[in-house]
Design a protein around this motif. Structure first.
Motif: not given
Ligand code: SF4
Length: 425
Positions: A128-144, A177-188
């Motif tokens: 599984l990718p280290p950032q997990g499965v996300r339902l948002t586009p690749r460039h942003y992610a919600y951080l709860k 957050a670090e994993r998400l950014v490493a996976a290409g997320v540009k906005e948290l």
């Protein structure tokens, strides 16, 4: 029956606010790690999980309809999410559902899926990718950053449904957050029910990250995230004095100069009846001080008009407050009762027609302010992140503006493979 040779497939319908969306991502991440596939349609799924919203009565109806749709098209349905806290409401209408679990009961949902659709054991599917499965586009992610809420707003039943505030430790959040950014997320996009209260439930527990010490608290969260080089957008921040500390980070562009502050009203008496957090703060003074330090600060908010007992004078106070606050982007709800909320018992419920009138007047005023503030930005260069490009037109978000934010109770529907998204406010 699914052929034994292929992986079990789970369909997923996620309703509700971004916090519910993050719950859906966690459940899917878990299931994907066990070799389940995500099915894009009801027909392609072996089982369907519906993550419901129960914030207001309209959201309950939408959730019940979605469960009915999944039953009709697939027949094997597990229900979770906020409405799952009231299982009898679901089972009365849909006795055929296989299982009902409550909000953030990840293990229970996964357990129910195991029971009705056992996982296929294959080590290759465990990758599984280290950032997990996300339902948002690749460039942003919600951080709860936290679950639940310790406030007692009289119109809201979220604390009863989702429990008391439960913050995630700072080091865990920063590592995610670090994993998400490493996976290409540009906005948290930082979310919780009350981000300004982050860490207060665990006594601001200390944690280490990248060799430095942090505490589980709002300002350390902002400082840590600022180290990552991604855009950091803070949502659902209440206007407490300690929030002032983040403004210098915004002025220095280490965190986006953007705050989503759910003010809900401008009349102190109405705010008191609403039992809003920070209701006794002088919010206009605070906004003025924030803007003095960071003139480019964008403030987004939501309001409720027609709250029980709202007089003409209190509504006029709200309009006057708005004129002075000059908020950049505003959403508004007409008050509607929610089963189990304390506000239901308040006297002086406002007639629907008057609510409608006040809503129209409020939105007209708010839109005029937004237009003026946007006009000041015409001709200026801004950094943007492009969301979509179609027919030669790019739709982008700037570091100060973004569309379609949703708050607790604001509804959105996302269905895998379709990506439909309806928000309100
Ligand atoms: S409205 Fe928001 S802050 Fe108030 S009780 Fe509900 S979740 Fe908590």
């Amino acid at each position: 029956m699914r052929p034994a040779a292929r992986a079990p497939r789970v369909g997923f319908v996620s309703l509700g606010c971004p916090k519910a969306l993050v719950d859906s991502e966690r459940i899917l991440t878990h299931l994907r790690a066990e070799g389940y596939e995500v099915a894009p349609t009801y027909e392609a799924a072996d089982i369907v999980v519906v993550n419901t919203c129960g914030f207001i009565d309209a959201a309950v109806d939408e959730s019940l309809d979605a469960i009915g749709e999944a039953l009709e098209h697939n027949g094997r349905v597990i229900v979770t999410g906020c409405l799952g806290a009231r299982p009898q409401r679901i089972l009365e209408r849909h006795p055929r559902v296989l299982k009902v679990t409550g909000p953030h009961a990840y293990e229970d949902v996964v357990g129910a899926v195991h029971e009705h659709l056992p996982p296929r054991h294959d080590p290759f599917f465990d990758l599984l990718p280290p950032q997990g499965v996300r339902l948002t586009p690749r460039h942003y992610a919600y951080l709860k950053v936290a679950e639940g809420c310790n406030n007692k707003c009289s119109f809201c039943i979220i604390p009863a449904m989702r429990g008391r505030l439960a913050s995630r430790r700072i080091d865990e959040v920063l590592r995610e957050a670090e994993r998400l950014v490493a996976a290409g997320v540009k906005e948290l996009l930082v979310i919780s029910q009350d981000t300004s209260a982050y860490g207060s439930d665990i006594r601001y527990a200390p944690g280490a990250w990248r060799g430095a010490s942090y505490q589980t608290r709002f300002i350390d969260l902002a400082r840590g995230l600022a180290e990552l080089g991604a855009w950091v957008r803070l949502h659902y921040v209440y206007p407490y004095p300690h929030v002032d500390e983040v403004i210098p980070l915004m002025a220095a562009r280490r965190v986006l100069p953007y705050l989503d502050v759910p003010f809900q009203h401008g009349s102190p008496a109405v705010l008191k009846r609403m039992r809003r957090p920070a209701h006794s703060e002088n919010t206009l003074k605070r906004i003025g001080a924030w803007r003095a330090q960071c003139p480019d600060l964008t403030i987004r908010s939501t309001f409720i008009v027609g709250f029980p007992g709202e007089t003409d004078g209190e509504f006029a106070q709200l309009l006057a407050w708005l004129d002075e606050a000059q908020l950049d982007r505003v959403g508004c709800f007409k008050y509607s009762p929610v089963e189990g909320a304390a506000a239901n018992a308040l006297p002086g419920h406002v007639a629907p027609q008057l609510q409608e009138e006040r809503y129209a007047r409020f939105m007209e005023r708010a839109a005029a302010i937004s237009r003026r503030r946007l006009a000041q930005r015409v001709g200026r260069h801004m950094r943007v992140l492009v969301d979509t490009v179609a027919d030669g037109t790019a739709t982008a978000r700037s570091d100060r503006w973004r569309g379609a934010d949703r708050r607790c109770g604001e509804r959105a529907r996302r269905r895998l493979g379709r990506g439909a998204d309806r928000g309100r406010g």
